[in-house]
Design an enzyme around this catalytic site. Structure first.
Site, PDB file in Angstrom:
ATOM      1  N   VAL A  12       0.791  -1.227   0.000  1.00  0.00           N
ATOM      2  CA  VAL A  12       0.000   0.000   0.000  1.00  0.00           C
ATOM      3  C   VAL A  12       0.829   1.286   0.000  1.00  0.00           C
ATOM      4  O   VAL A  12       0.547   2.212  -0.766  1.00  0.00           O
ATOM      5  CB  VAL A  12      -1.057  -0.027   1.116  1.00  0.00           C
ATOM      6  CG1 VAL A  12      -0.413  -0.127   2.470  1.00  0.00           C
ATOM      7  CG2 VAL A  12      -1.966   1.165   1.026  1.00  0.00           C
ATOM      8  N   ASN A  32       7.141  -4.895  -8.955  1.00  0.00           N
ATOM      9  CA  ASN A  32       6.898  -5.644  -7.736  1.00  0.00           C
ATOM     10  C   ASN A  32       7.382  -7.067  -7.959  1.00  0.00           C
ATOM     11  O   ASN A  32       7.362  -7.557  -9.086  1.00  0.00           O
ATOM     12  CB  ASN A  32       5.396  -5.648  -7.409  1.00  0.00           C
ATOM     13  CG  ASN A  32       5.138  -6.119  -5.997  1.00  0.00           C
ATOM     14  OD1 ASN A  32       5.504  -5.450  -5.037  1.00  0.00           O
ATOM     15  ND2 ASN A  32       4.543  -7.291  -5.864  1.00  0.00           N
ATOM     16  N   LYS A 182      13.494  10.406  11.400  1.00  0.00           N
ATOM     17  CA  LYS A 182      12.196   9.723  11.335  1.00  0.00           C
ATOM     18  C   LYS A 182      11.976   8.891  12.598  1.00  0.00           C
ATOM     19  O   LYS A 182      10.878   8.828  13.146  1.00  0.00           O
ATOM     20  CB  LYS A 182      12.100   8.825  10.091  1.00  0.00           C
ATOM     21  CG  LYS A 182      10.824   7.973  10.021  1.00  0.00           C
ATOM     22  CD  LYS A 182       9.564   8.846  10.070  1.00  0.00           C
ATOM     23  CE  LYS A 182       8.261   8.178   9.761  1.00  0.00           C
ATOM     24  NZ  LYS A 182       7.855   6.970  10.395  1.00  0.00           N
ATOM     25  N   ASN A 186       8.995   9.298  15.355  1.00  0.00           N
ATOM     26  CA  ASN A 186       8.125   8.252  15.884  1.00  0.00           C
ATOM     27  C   ASN A 186       8.165   8.203  17.411  1.00  0.00           C
ATOM     28  O   ASN A 186       7.148   7.930  18.051  1.00  0.00           O
ATOM     29  CB  ASN A 186       8.501   6.896  15.277  1.00  0.00           C
ATOM     30  CG  ASN A 186       7.920   6.731  13.879  1.00  0.00           C
ATOM     31  OD1 ASN A 186       7.698   7.715  13.191  1.00  0.00           O
ATOM     32  ND2 ASN A 186       7.693   5.500  13.458  1.00  0.00           N
ATOM     33  N   GLU A 189       5.942  10.814  18.406  1.00  0.00           N
ATOM     34  CA  GLU A 189       4.587  10.315  18.113  1.00  0.00           C
ATOM     35  C   GLU A 189       4.080   9.418  19.264  1.00  0.00           C
ATOM     36  O   GLU A 189       2.953   9.577  19.743  1.00  0.00           O
ATOM     37  CB  GLU A 189       4.648   9.543  16.784  1.00  0.00           C
ATOM     38  CG  GLU A 189       3.423   8.731  16.387  1.00  0.00           C
ATOM     39  CD  GLU A 189       3.694   7.895  15.104  1.00  0.00           C
ATOM     40  OE1 GLU A 189       4.138   8.467  14.093  1.00  0.00           O
ATOM     41  OE2 GLU A 189       3.459   6.669  15.122  1.00  0.00           O
TER      42      GLU A 189
HETATM   43  C1  6PG Z   1       4.263   7.588  10.359  1.00  0.00           C
HETATM   44  C2  6PG Z   1       4.096   6.506  11.372  1.00  0.00           C
HETATM   45  C3  6PG Z   1       4.322   5.185  10.710  1.00  0.00           C
HETATM   46  C4  6PG Z   1       3.735   4.055  11.502  1.00  0.00           C
HETATM   47  C5  6PG Z   1       4.583   3.644  12.667  1.00  0.00           C
HETATM   48  C6  6PG Z   1       3.770   3.158  13.799  1.00  0.00           C
HETATM   49  O1  6PG Z   1       5.074   8.459  10.641  1.00  0.00           O
HETATM   50  O2  6PG Z   1       3.588   7.562   9.335  1.00  0.00           O
HETATM   51  O3  6PG Z   1       4.983   6.665  12.417  1.00  0.00           O
HETATM   52  O4  6PG Z   1       5.679   5.088  10.460  1.00  0.00           O
HETATM   53  O5  6PG Z   1       2.469   4.347  11.895  1.00  0.00           O
HETATM   54  O6  6PG Z   1       5.392   2.618  12.180  1.00  0.00           O
HETATM   55  O7  6PG Z   1       4.613   2.515  14.644  1.00  0.00           O
HETATM   56  P1  6PG Z   1       4.123   1.467  15.691  1.00  0.00           P
HETATM   57  O8  6PG Z   1       3.566   0.312  14.917  1.00  0.00           O
HETATM   58  O9  6PG Z   1       5.380   1.118  16.391  1.00  0.00           O
HETATM   59  O10 6PG Z   1       3.090   2.108  16.537  1.00  0.00           O
END
Ligand code: 6PG
Length: 473
Positions: A12, A32, A182, A186, A189
């Site tokens: 995706v 692919n 990145k 996360n 995040e």
């Molecule tokens: C993003 C997210 C993406 C993904 C993470 C979630 O920036 O688009 O961070 O990379 O949602 O991999 O990580 P977890 O599965 O560890 O929650």
């Protein structure tokens, strides 16, 4: 016509990125491992732009104009190495391979060094924003050489999100810098999500709000200084009812999973010696939630004797606590980026990181404008907390923040993110820390020495004899 860029790996994320390139007017070669996916993409979305389907790696590489720009969107880890090996053999000096997966920056550094020997540019790039972002405009964090960015950057900028006309994409730094930031993204995040979850839990368990009422509170916050993607989706989720009629949030199993990037952030922070307790608490909170065995065993443990009952002014206080804690976790994230840059020799523009996270990514928020302004005003800011505007906001929030942490403790509602953030704030601003006692203990049991506040040098006290002090220089 040769393709401007190629995407291999059409799950995706890869498929949506390829479509995004095509919709922006670029000719995109698509490949692919199992060709059916390539055919499906062209069947379903071929009308969106110019796709050049390729069935074999050779055909794919031959379809690209030189220097070739090739984006790999496969699972992080061994599959990425396998694909890189396969394609590297077909490329020529000056060509560029970009890995857009969530790779560990150490792997990216290793791959970049290996390909550089062959004259091929390897660009590890963070891409945030999930499926929708990949299609409509993600935040993109490319590392690799400055030279590769001159060739690849314009294409990436054209498909990235834009805020105020500026692309949410910039050259972060060399080799693994893109994947490093990145990873920190996360980590932030995770911290944001944990703080929001704690805020919800307090509104519900200390404030007595039902999920749909909490949804209204989040929706209100989303039009203020907390305006962000994650606050917005939280309001949506809390307002959603399951088919069974129950609030959706009540039918989801309360065990949060993780694919590893948050854990990497904490690992790396420990290695770099950067305190990131807000991010660490968020990772541990997910881990704890998944320990069904421990939680089951602890079900009989006593909680506080005071009952919940309504807490006056709670929602306003929680907003302050959430905002202040958020500033703290972003401060920790930025400290980590600065430390990574120093360790690995990356020239990372700290203001630009806030800039490219304003749109497209999961942590996109109005607030990032403020972080950008803070680092623009002072690129050498030691921590976001001391930016004059943030410092004033923390001051204004702190009474409410302390009440929230106290209420949580009193009522037995866990708030590890809020508490850790407050402890970090209080620790940094403390004039003296009890670390002095820890260091003294180390000297007593292990002769580990100490420095003094009143004169230079390294000392040891002979705890074993008459306790006189020796120089240990
Ligand atoms: C993003 C997210 C993406 C993904 C993470 C979630 O920036 O688009 O961070 O990379 O949602 O991999 O990580 P977890 O599965 O560890 O929650």
């Amino acid at each position: 016509e040769k393709a401007d860029i190629g995407v291999t790996g059409l799950a995706v994320m890869g498929r949506n990125l390829a479509r995004n390139f095509a919709r922006r007017g670029h000719t995109v070669a698509v490949h692919n491992r199992t060709p059916q996916r390539t055919r499906d993409l062209v069947d379903q979305f071929g009308a969106e732009g110019a796709f050049v389907p390729a069935e074999s790696p050779e055909e794919f590489v031959a379809a690209l104009q030189r220097p070739r720009r090739l984006v790999v969107m496969v699972k992080a880890g061994d599959p990425t190495d396998a694909v890189i090996d396969e394609f590297a053999a077909l490329l020529e000096p000056g060509d560029i391979i970009m890995d857009g997966g969530n790779a560990h920056f150490d792997d990216t550094r290793r791959r970049e060094a290996a390909l550089r020997e062959r004259g091929v540019h390897f660009v590890g790039s963070g891409i945030s924003g999930g499926e929708e972002g990949a299609l409509h405009g993600p935040s993109i964090m490319p590392g690799g050489s400055a030279e590769s960015y001159r060739t690849l950057g314009p294409l990436l900028e054209s498909i990235s999100a834009h805020v105020d006309g500026e692309p949410c994409c910039t050259h972060v730094g060399t080799d693994g810098a893109g994947h490093f930031v990145k990873m920190v993204h996360n980590g932030i995040e995770y911290a944001d999500m944990q703080l929001i979850a704690e805020a919800y839990d307090l509104l519900r368990r200390a404030g007595g709000l039902r999920p749909e009422q909490a949804a209204e509170v989040f929706a209100r916050w989303n039009s203020g200084r907390l305006d962000s993607y994650l606050i917005g989706i939280t309001a949506d989720i809390l307002a959603h009812a399951d088919a069974s009629g129950k609030p959706f949030v009540d039918v989801v199993l309360d065990q949060a999973e993780q694919k590893g990037t948050g854990r990497w952030t904490v690992h790396t922070a420990l290695d770099l010696g950067v305190p990131v307790p807000g991010i660490a608490e968020a990772v541990f909170a997910r881990s704890l939630s998944g320990h069904a065995d421990l939680r089951e065993a602890a079900q009989g443990l006593a909680g506080p004797t005071v009952g919940a009952g309504e807490v006056a002014g709670l929602a306003e206080d929680v907003e302050q606590a959430l905002y202040a804690s958020k500033i703290v976790s972003y401060a920790q994230g930025w400290n980590m980026i600065a430390a990574g840059a120093a360790q690995y020799g990356w020239d990372i523009d700290l203001a630009a990181m806030a800039s490219i996270w304003r749109g497209g990514c999961i942590i996109r928020a109005a607030f990032l404008d403020r972080i950008r302004a803070a680092f623009r005003a002072n690129p050498a800011l030691p921590t976001l907390l001391v930016d004059p505007e943030f410092a004033a906001e923390l001051d204004a929030a702190q009474d409410a923040w302390r009440r929230v942490v106290a209420t949580a403790a009193r009522l037995g509602v866990p708030a590890p993110g809020f508490s850790a953030a407050l402890a970090y704030y209080d620790s940094l601003r403390a004039q003296r820390l009890p670390a002095a006692l820890v260091q003294a203990q180390r000297d007593l049991f292990g002769a580990h020495t100490y420095r003094r506040t009143d004169r230079d040098g390294v000392f040891h006290t002979r705890w074993d004899t008459d306790r006189h002090e020796e120089s240990a220089d």
